[in-house]
Enzyme design. Structure first.
Site, PDB file in Angstrom:
ATOM      1  N   LYS A  80       0.826  -1.212   0.000  1.00  0.00           N
ATOM      2  CA  LYS A  80       0.000   0.000   0.000  1.00  0.00           C
ATOM      3  C   LYS A  80       0.862   1.264   0.000  1.00  0.00           C
ATOM      4  CE  LYS A  80      -2.013  -1.141   3.914  1.00  0.00           C
ATOM      5  NZ  LYS A  80      -1.351  -2.435   4.186  1.00  0.00           N
ATOM      6  N   ARG A 139      -9.881   0.545   8.019  1.00  0.00           N
ATOM      7  CA  ARG A 139      -9.595  -0.870   8.240  1.00  0.00           C
ATOM      8  C   ARG A 139     -10.559  -1.531   9.212  1.00  0.00           C
ATOM      9  NH1 ARG A 139      -3.532   0.274   8.789  1.00  0.00           N
ATOM     10  NH2 ARG A 139      -3.119  -1.912   9.120  1.00  0.00           N
ATOM     11  N   ARG A 150      11.793  -5.639   5.223  1.00  0.00           N
ATOM     12  CA  ARG A 150      11.518  -4.202   5.060  1.00  0.00           C
ATOM     13  C   ARG A 150      12.445  -3.356   5.923  1.00  0.00           C
ATOM     14  NH1 ARG A 150       5.648  -1.893   5.604  1.00  0.00           N
ATOM     15  NH2 ARG A 150       5.679  -2.963   7.603  1.00  0.00           N
ATOM     16  N   ARG A 200      10.915  -1.717  11.550  1.00  0.00           N
ATOM     17  CA  ARG A 200       9.756  -1.340  12.362  1.00  0.00           C
ATOM     18  C   ARG A 200       9.530  -2.350  13.481  1.00  0.00           C
ATOM     19  NH1 ARG A 200       4.888   0.097   8.245  1.00  0.00           N
ATOM     20  NH2 ARG A 200       3.705  -1.076   9.787  1.00  0.00           N
ATOM     21  N   ARG A 244      -1.021  -8.736  13.414  1.00  0.00           N
ATOM     22  CA  ARG A 244      -1.532  -7.828  12.366  1.00  0.00           C
ATOM     23  C   ARG A 244      -2.305  -8.602  11.309  1.00  0.00           C
ATOM     24  NH1 ARG A 244       3.895  -5.317  10.780  1.00  0.00           N
ATOM     25  NH2 ARG A 244       2.824  -4.296   9.063  1.00  0.00           N
TER      26      ARG A 244
HETATM   27  P1  AP5 Z   1       4.883  -1.580   1.976  1.00  0.00           P
HETATM   28  O1  AP5 Z   1       4.582  -0.763   0.781  1.00  0.00           O
HETATM   29  O2  AP5 Z   1       5.592  -0.951   3.117  1.00  0.00           O
HETATM   30  O3  AP5 Z   1       3.554  -2.356   2.450  1.00  0.00           O
HETATM   31  P2  AP5 Z   1       2.247  -1.823   3.193  1.00  0.00           P
HETATM   32  O4  AP5 Z   1       1.068  -2.469   2.561  1.00  0.00           O
HETATM   33  O5  AP5 Z   1       2.276  -0.349   3.299  1.00  0.00           O
HETATM   34  O6  AP5 Z   1       2.484  -2.542   4.589  1.00  0.00           O
HETATM   35  P3  AP5 Z   1       2.364  -1.967   6.087  1.00  0.00           P
HETATM   36  O7  AP5 Z   1       3.097  -2.965   6.944  1.00  0.00           O
HETATM   37  O8  AP5 Z   1       2.793  -0.548   6.160  1.00  0.00           O
HETATM   38  O9  AP5 Z   1       0.852  -2.097   6.318  1.00  0.00           O
HETATM   39  P4  AP5 Z   1       0.104  -2.098   7.627  1.00  0.00           P
HETATM   40  O10 AP5 Z   1      -1.278  -1.976   7.157  1.00  0.00           O
HETATM   41  O11 AP5 Z   1       0.405  -3.284   8.469  1.00  0.00           O
HETATM   42  O12 AP5 Z   1       0.754  -0.890   8.440  1.00  0.00           O
HETATM   43  P5  AP5 Z   1       0.354   0.642   8.633  1.00  0.00           P
HETATM   44  O13 AP5 Z   1       1.578   1.446   8.591  1.00  0.00           O
HETATM   45  O14 AP5 Z   1      -0.795   1.010   7.773  1.00  0.00           O
HETATM   46  O15 AP5 Z   1       5.736  -2.867   1.473  1.00  0.00           O
HETATM   47  C1  AP5 Z   1       6.238  -3.825   2.400  1.00  0.00           C
HETATM   48  C2  AP5 Z   1       7.666  -4.236   1.989  1.00  0.00           C
HETATM   49  O16 AP5 Z   1       7.629  -4.908   0.733  1.00  0.00           O
HETATM   50  C3  AP5 Z   1       8.628  -3.056   1.797  1.00  0.00           C
HETATM   51  O17 AP5 Z   1       9.893  -3.487   2.194  1.00  0.00           O
HETATM   52  C4  AP5 Z   1       8.598  -2.783   0.274  1.00  0.00           C
HETATM   53  O18 AP5 Z   1       9.833  -2.252  -0.156  1.00  0.00           O
HETATM   54  C5  AP5 Z   1       8.356  -4.182  -0.279  1.00  0.00           C
HETATM   55  N1  AP5 Z   1       7.481  -4.221  -1.458  1.00  0.00           N
HETATM   56  C6  AP5 Z   1       6.340  -3.497  -1.693  1.00  0.00           C
HETATM   57  N2  AP5 Z   1       5.772  -3.874  -2.856  1.00  0.00           N
HETATM   58  C7  AP5 Z   1       6.563  -4.864  -3.354  1.00  0.00           C
HETATM   59  C8  AP5 Z   1       6.494  -5.686  -4.520  1.00  0.00           C
HETATM   60  N3  AP5 Z   1       5.476  -5.575  -5.416  1.00  0.00           N
HETATM   61  N4  AP5 Z   1       7.459  -6.605  -4.730  1.00  0.00           N
HETATM   62  C9  AP5 Z   1       8.476  -6.760  -3.818  1.00  0.00           C
HETATM   63  N5  AP5 Z   1       8.588  -6.009  -2.698  1.00  0.00           N
HETATM   64  C10 AP5 Z   1       7.643  -5.088  -2.467  1.00  0.00           C
HETATM   65  O19 AP5 Z   1      -0.197   0.608  10.133  1.00  0.00           O
HETATM   66  C11 AP5 Z   1       0.675   0.333  11.206  1.00  0.00           C
HETATM   67  C12 AP5 Z   1      -0.111   0.254  12.489  1.00  0.00           C
HETATM   68  O20 AP5 Z   1      -0.736   1.531  12.763  1.00  0.00           O
HETATM   69  C13 AP5 Z   1      -1.282  -0.746  12.491  1.00  0.00           C
HETATM   70  O21 AP5 Z   1      -0.870  -2.054  12.790  1.00  0.00           O
HETATM   71  C14 AP5 Z   1      -2.185  -0.140  13.574  1.00  0.00           C
HETATM   72  O22 AP5 Z   1      -1.689  -0.403  14.845  1.00  0.00           O
HETATM   73  C15 AP5 Z   1      -2.040   1.354  13.328  1.00  0.00           C
HETATM   74  N6  AP5 Z   1      -3.052   1.842  12.370  1.00  0.00           N
HETATM   75  C16 AP5 Z   1      -2.790   2.383  11.145  1.00  0.00           C
HETATM   76  N7  AP5 Z   1      -3.945   2.701  10.529  1.00  0.00           N
HETATM   77  C17 AP5 Z   1      -4.948   2.361  11.372  1.00  0.00           C
HETATM   78  C18 AP5 Z   1      -6.362   2.412  11.294  1.00  0.00           C
HETATM   79  N8  AP5 Z   1      -6.966   2.876  10.194  1.00  0.00           N
HETATM   80  N9  AP5 Z   1      -7.088   1.960  12.352  1.00  0.00           N
HETATM   81  C19 AP5 Z   1      -6.483   1.500  13.450  1.00  0.00           C
HETATM   82  N10 AP5 Z   1      -5.151   1.391  13.602  1.00  0.00           N
HETATM   83  C20 AP5 Z   1      -4.389   1.819  12.567  1.00  0.00           C
HETATM   84 MG    MG Z   2       2.499   0.993   4.860  1.00  0.00          MG
END
Ligand code: AP5
Ligand code: MG
Length: 216
Positions: A13, A88, A122, A155, A166
């Site tokens: 994402k 989410r 990552r 992270r 997660r």
């Molecule tokens: P990356 O692009 O970083 O993936 P992502 O989908 O953004 O994954 P996240 O781990 O950030 O998602 P998340 O939903 O768990 O965390 P968030 O920060 O939203 O890619 C991942 C890796 O793969 C990277 O190393 C990248 O380089 C590589 N990659 C990407 N695409 C690739 C491809 N096609 N091929 C190969 N490699 C690739 O949330 C974190 C925390 O915040 C949550 O757990 C929660 O506690 C809180 N939070 C955030 N939003 C909310 C909400 N709306 N409600 C409640 N709590 C929330």
């Molecule tokens: Mg992310």
């Protein structure tokens, strides 16, 4: 236009929303990045959410919805936005529909095996939040961000135990939104399994088409 970037942890994402922001000029709004920024700066918000995020749990709907509502009211979001990591839960999806409904939801589809492979390698930039991968997207200089020279780190919620929590939360609370968006007609499934360049080349065409159709 208003796009939600949806998918499991590690689906890509953040990576795809950053590319879309550069290509189309809409602000990239990541709730995860807002929380991590607050944790880094030690603000009251950061202190409140730190333990929840590090263990892989979800921050409360009330707090998250209020934060997004305020962010979407800022002037740069008036012409559109790319929301990454929100909604989410069903409550978050309903709240967004009530104050600023999305046009499309880009659903990046990936297998659990891919999620684990991506999150375990990552590395994130401490300063600007850009993500790299030790194998799939290595930085030019080890340990340093290509964009801003910031320090790269692992992270806390990418530890095995937090990733498991997660994924469980994703399946229980977030994946059910797919049915809701299908019924609304806003869901746009995109295969997220292949390399980042390959996923982006498909997504770029898809978004171009949706934006052109809106203007026509
Ligand atoms: P990356 O692009 O970083 O993936 P992502 O989908 O953004 O994954 P996240 O781990 O950030 O998602 P998340 O939903 O768990 O965390 P968030 O920060 O939203 O890619 C991942 C890796 O793969 C990277 O190393 C990248 O380089 C590589 N990659 C990407 N695409 C690739 C491809 N096609 N091929 C190969 N490699 C690739 O949330 C974190 C925390 O915040 C949550 O757990 C929660 O506690 C809180 N939070 C955030 N939003 C909310 C909400 N709306 N409600 C409640 N709590 C929330
Ligand atoms: Mg992310």
């Amino acid at each position: 236009m208003k796009f939600v970037f949806f998918g499991a942890p590690g689906a890509g994402k953040g990576t795809m929303a950053a590319k879309a922001a550069a290509a189309f000029g809409f602000p990239h709004i990541s709730t995860g990045e807002i929380f991590r920024g607050a944790m880094r700066d030690g603000t009251p918000l950061g202190l409140k959410v730190k333990a929840i995020i590090e263990s892989g749990g979800l921050v409360s709907d009330e707090l998250t919805i209020g934060l997004v509502r305020e962010r979407l009211a800022m002037p740069d979001a008036a012409k559109g936005w790319l929301l990454d990591g929100f909604p989410r839960t069903i409550a978050q999806a309903e709240a967004l529909a009530s104050f600023c409904p999305e046009d499309y939801v880009i659903d990046l589809e990936v297998t659990d095996a891919k999620v684990v492979e991506r999150l375990s390698g990552r590395r994130m930039c401490r300063s600007c939040g850009r993500s790299f991968h030790t194998r799939f997207m290595p930085p030019s200089k080890p340990g340093l961000c290509d964009d801003c020279g910031g320090e790269l780190y692992v992270r806390d919620d990418d530890r095995e135990e937090s990733v498991r929590v997660r994924l469980e939360n994703y399946r229980a609370q977030t994946a059910p939104l797919v049915g809701l968006y299908k019924a609304r007609g806003t869901l746009v499934p995109v295969d997220g399994e292949s390399s980042a360049d390959a996923v982006w080349s498909v997504l770029h065409v898809v978004m171009n088409r949706l934006i052109a159709a809106e203007k026509a």
